[in-house]
Structures are given as C-alpha cells and as structure tokens.
Enzyme design. Sequence first.
Site, short mmCIF file in Angstrom:
data_model
loop_
_atom_site.label_atom_id
_atom_site.label_comp_id
_atom_site.label_asym_id
_atom_site.label_seq_id
_atom_site.Cartn_x
_atom_site.Cartn_y
_atom_site.Cartn_z
N CYS A 284 13.89 11.04 5.68
CA CYS A 284 13.93 10.62 7.09
C CYS A 284 15.33 10.75 7.67
O CYS A 284 15.50 10.95 8.86
CB CYS A 284 13.44 9.20 7.22
SG CYS A 284 14.36 8.05 6.19
N LYS B 31 0.86 -1.19 0.00
CA LYS B 31 0.00 0.00 0.00
C LYS B 31 0.89 1.24 0.00
O LYS B 31 1.43 1.65 1.02
CB LYS B 31 -0.93 0.04 1.23
CG LYS B 31 -2.05 1.06 0.98
CD LYS B 31 -2.45 1.85 2.18
CE LYS B 31 -1.64 3.03 2.54
NZ LYS B 31 -1.75 4.22 1.71
N GLY C 50 7.11 5.25 7.65
CA GLY C 50 6.27 6.43 7.74
C GLY C 50 6.53 7.17 9.04
O GLY C 50 7.61 7.04 9.64
N SER C 51 5.53 7.88 9.49
CA SER C 51 5.72 8.73 10.66
C SER C 51 5.70 7.91 11.95
O SER C 51 5.09 6.84 12.01
CB SER C 51 4.61 9.78 10.71
OG SER C 51 3.35 9.12 10.82
N THR C 52 6.33 8.44 12.96
CA THR C 52 6.37 7.77 14.27
C THR C 52 4.96 7.65 14.84
O THR C 52 4.60 6.62 15.42
CB THR C 52 7.30 8.55 15.21
OG1 THR C 52 8.63 8.46 14.66
CG2 THR C 52 7.32 7.98 16.62
N GLU C 53 4.16 8.68 14.62
CA GLU C 53 2.79 8.68 15.15
C GLU C 53 1.99 7.49 14.60
O GLU C 53 1.35 6.74 15.35
CB GLU C 53 2.14 10.00 14.74
CG GLU C 53 0.80 10.28 15.33
CD GLU C 53 0.12 11.43 14.57
OE1 GLU C 53 0.81 12.32 14.05
OE2 GLU C 53 -1.12 11.41 14.49
N VAL C 54 2.02 7.29 13.28
CA VAL C 54 1.27 6.18 12.68
C VAL C 54 1.93 4.85 13.06
O VAL C 54 1.24 3.86 13.33
CB VAL C 54 1.15 6.35 11.15
CG1 VAL C 54 0.52 5.13 10.51
CG2 VAL C 54 0.33 7.59 10.81
N GLY C 55 3.25 4.83 13.14
CA GLY C 55 3.95 3.60 13.55
C GLY C 55 3.47 3.10 14.90
O GLY C 55 3.28 1.90 15.10
N GLU D 65 10.07 1.71 10.15
CA GLU D 65 11.09 2.71 9.80
C GLU D 65 10.40 4.05 9.93
O GLU D 65 9.51 4.38 9.14
CB GLU D 65 11.59 2.50 8.36
CG GLU D 65 12.33 1.19 8.12
CD GLU D 65 13.67 1.11 8.81
OE1 GLU D 65 14.16 2.16 9.30
OE2 GLU D 65 14.23 0.01 8.91
N GLU E 113 10.58 16.85 14.02
CA GLU E 113 10.88 16.56 12.61
C GLU E 113 10.06 17.51 11.74
O GLU E 113 8.84 17.56 11.87
CB GLU E 113 10.50 15.11 12.28
CG GLU E 113 10.89 14.73 10.87
CD GLU E 113 10.48 13.32 10.48
OE1 GLU E 113 9.34 12.92 10.77
OE2 GLU E 113 11.31 12.61 9.88
#
Length: 452
Positions: free
Chosen positions: A264, A155, A208-213, A230, A355
């Site tokens: 990143c 995706k 992707g972002s840390t938030e979504v991770g 990552e 970031e």
Amino acid sequence: MSTLLTLRNPATEAVIHEMPHATVDDVDAAIAKATAASPAWRKMAPVDRSRLLRRFADTVAAHADELAEIETRNMGMPIGNSRWCANMVADVLHYFSGAVEKHTGSSIPVAGGVDITFHEPLGVVGLITPWNFPMLMASWKVGPALAAGNTAVLKPAEITPLSSMRLAELALEAGIPDGVFNVVVGPGSTVGWRLVEHPDVRKVAFTGSTEVGKRLMKGCADQVKRLTLELGGKSANIVFADADIEKAAAAAPGAVFDNSGQDCCSRSRVLVQRSVFDRFMELFIDASKAWTVGDPMSPDTAMGPLVTAGHLAAVRQFSDGLETVYTGEVPTGPGYWHPVMIATPAYDAPVCHEEIFGPVVVVIPFDDEADAIRICNDSIYGLSGSVWTRDGSKALRVVRAMDSGTLSVNSNSSVRYSTPFGGFKQSGLGREHSMQVLDHYTELKNVFIATD
Ligand code: NAD
C-alpha cells in the site's frame, strides 16, 4: 453450506492446502466465543495481560522460520522478507505488551470536584486484513486490540489465511485464553460482512482496498459502529535536483518493487525535477536490474510472483501494451510472474493515477517545488511518500504541504510500529501503530466526582 477453499503456491501453481470456508454460523460462533471471553480478559490485571502478550510475542519469535515458510508458500513473498515480517510480528506484539500498562487516563481540574478519564475496552472487535502482508497486517490489529482489553475475531484474506491461522494457534500455546483471539476464514462478502452487521461486534478495523472500505463505512453507519480504515495508495517519491541523486536512485526500486509492488505504501509515482531527469533515469534503470524475479524460497531472490492468477490479470490490464523504458525478465513455466517495469507515460494515462498494486512504476518530471506538490496532491489517495533534497527547509516545507499521512525525507522507509501510520483522503481513516492506535481500540469515558 460451506464450500471448499483451495490455496495455491503462487510460484508453482500447485495446490498447497484445501479447507472448508467458514459459514455465517461459524462467524456467529466465533463472535459468541469472543463475547464469552471478554469479561475475564478486560478485567485481568494489566500486568498479567501484558505478560501473556509478551509470551505470545516470544512464541512467535521462536516460530519465526516456520511462519516465514508458511507465508512464502501461501503468498509468494521472498523468504528473506517473510522472515523479516515474522520477526516484526514478534516485535509488534512485544511493543503492545508493554503498552498495556502505559495507556493511562487523566485527571482534569474542574470546579467542585475531580474529573477523571478512563480508556474502556470496546468489547469484541472485528479485524479484516488483506493478502499482501498477511501475518504482519494481522499483528498490527491483534496487538493493540488485545492490549487494550478487547477480544477479537480476525478475518484474513481468504487466499492467504495460513499464517493468521497459525498465529491464533501460537496465541493459545502462549497462554492467551481460548476465545480471546479467534480466526474465521472465508469470503469478504459473507464472512467479513458478518463482522460488519453483527451487533455484538463493536468495532471493525479494516485494511484493504478503498472500494471495499467505502462499502464497510456504509455498513457500519447503521449501528454507528466504530471503524478504522487503512486503504489504497498511489504514493509519490519526489526527487529534487539538489538531492543526492545516486542515493535516491539506488533506493527507488526497493520502494516500488519490494513485495512485487503489492504494498500500500509503494512509491509507484516517482517525481523527478526536470534538470536531473535523464541522470536519475539512467541510475534508476541500472539499479532496477538487480530486481531479479524468481523462486521466492531462494534467499537470493529479490522479487517473487504476484499472489494469484486473478491479480496477475488485474496488473496486466495496466501493463499490457504499456510503453516502458525498462522491463525486467521473468522465469518461464508455472507461476504468476510479472516483470518490473519503468514507464514515462503521458500524465493523463490511468497508470499515472490508479493503484496498480504490482511492480510497475511511472516517472513524471516536474519544474519546481510548487509543481512537485501539485502533482503529488493530484490524487484521491494520500497514504505515504518521500522527499529527497539536501535543503532541510525545503524538505520541511514540502512534507508539510503533501496531503499524505506517512512520509520520509531522504529515505523511503516510513513505517514503524512505534510511530503513527495511516492515510489522508481516500487512503484511510484513523491510525495504526504507536500509542495513538490504542485510542481507536477504546472508548474514552469521563467521570466527574463531586467533592464539595
Ligand atoms: P480487498 O479490499 O479486496 O480485501 C481486503 C479484505 O476485506 C479481505 O479480507 C477481503 O476478504 C475482505 N472483504 C472484501 N469484501 C468485503 C466485504 N464486503 N465485507 C467485509 N470484508 C470484505 O483488498 P485486498 O485486495 O485484499 O488488498 C489490497 C488492497 O489493500 C490495496 O488497495 C492496498 O493498498 C490495500 N492495503 C492497504 C494497507 C494500508 O495500511 N493502508 C495495507 C495493505 C493493503
């Protein structure tokens, strides 16, 4: 019901493509296809799987110019960089085609028999990628996933899916069997999330972002689903007084303005020893003047636009009103343009810690080695970073003390597909690249065979 996805060229704001979003049913269908294709792909003789991946790599190389144009129009990356990415996609696939037959198990001396280990494919893996290096990020996951004998549902970010869609077509053209590599395009919260919750997906590999991770980590917990992450970064570029200051300053703009700072690994914090601070700033500002912003289709352009109007607004939340020591110029007219910016704000300003993912860099002075390490590690992130010094022992001491996964000395280049890549702390979990990544796409099985 599916809704329409409208893609715009970030340099012109013109609509370049419209297509329906995938639905959750479409994701289920792709997972079913990948599940059906799995037994034959995992049982295929390794030499044949290797040969097909090599053909896929060759097909990508033959279409490098086409892929580069797609990427530039969809994402805004300068065409020279897009070509470099397309060729690196081919190299990544080549590397992993060669890895198929080299990821071996072991035999372990035990009493009463033999003990052997196998690396078993997981089955169907879900791959979720960001928009900043669309086809490159896809290849970093598809290459090892398929080499290890898994089938995949990718995706891509819904704003930059075109190069990933083309990669899947090229895989088919190269002879990769239908169903082995599938692409679904749509929003993360529905289409991406389905990969997290579907029981037939055995692993999610996410960039992707840390938030979504973090959200994905919670989602995967229910099924103890394998997960690699990552995530974001706020990497430090540390310049000691005994470094080759000219070389460090000449390299510093590329380490943060490349890809418009949407990287990143961007070294968006430059830490400079106080005694050479003024000299470094003079050279750094001078070198940054070459980072002209303009039409990404022109081979002379160093930096293109940001990816979307929304991302431009997000970067401006940091840069609007920021007192800078240098601000570059941007074209007038349509396009999501942001100039390069160099600032020396107070250390507690958010711009020093969060970031930004845009062409904005902060420069922070430090006193000595301990001070540099303290500032570097004062971050929730730990992805990348650099150390510049002529003292070899100091370089080794400092890189060992940095809480970051992917570092370089007297260079800002630390990412290669043949070497492990990933982050400490909230920059990630697990590693990409190198033979080590294959451990993250397989389960280790241990078998004892009695002989006595
Ligand atoms: P993002 O987290 O918003 O989205 C990444 C992907 O996740 C997209 O495909 C998105 O659709 C999907 N997604 C979003 N919500 C989801 C959900 N609830 N469930 C499943 N999937 C979901 O990140 P982005 O804005 O596309 O990319 C920028 C970020 O990526 C930055 O933080 C950057 O540092 C990071 N990044 C990290 C690396 C690395 O290797 N460490 C590389 C590139 C980018």
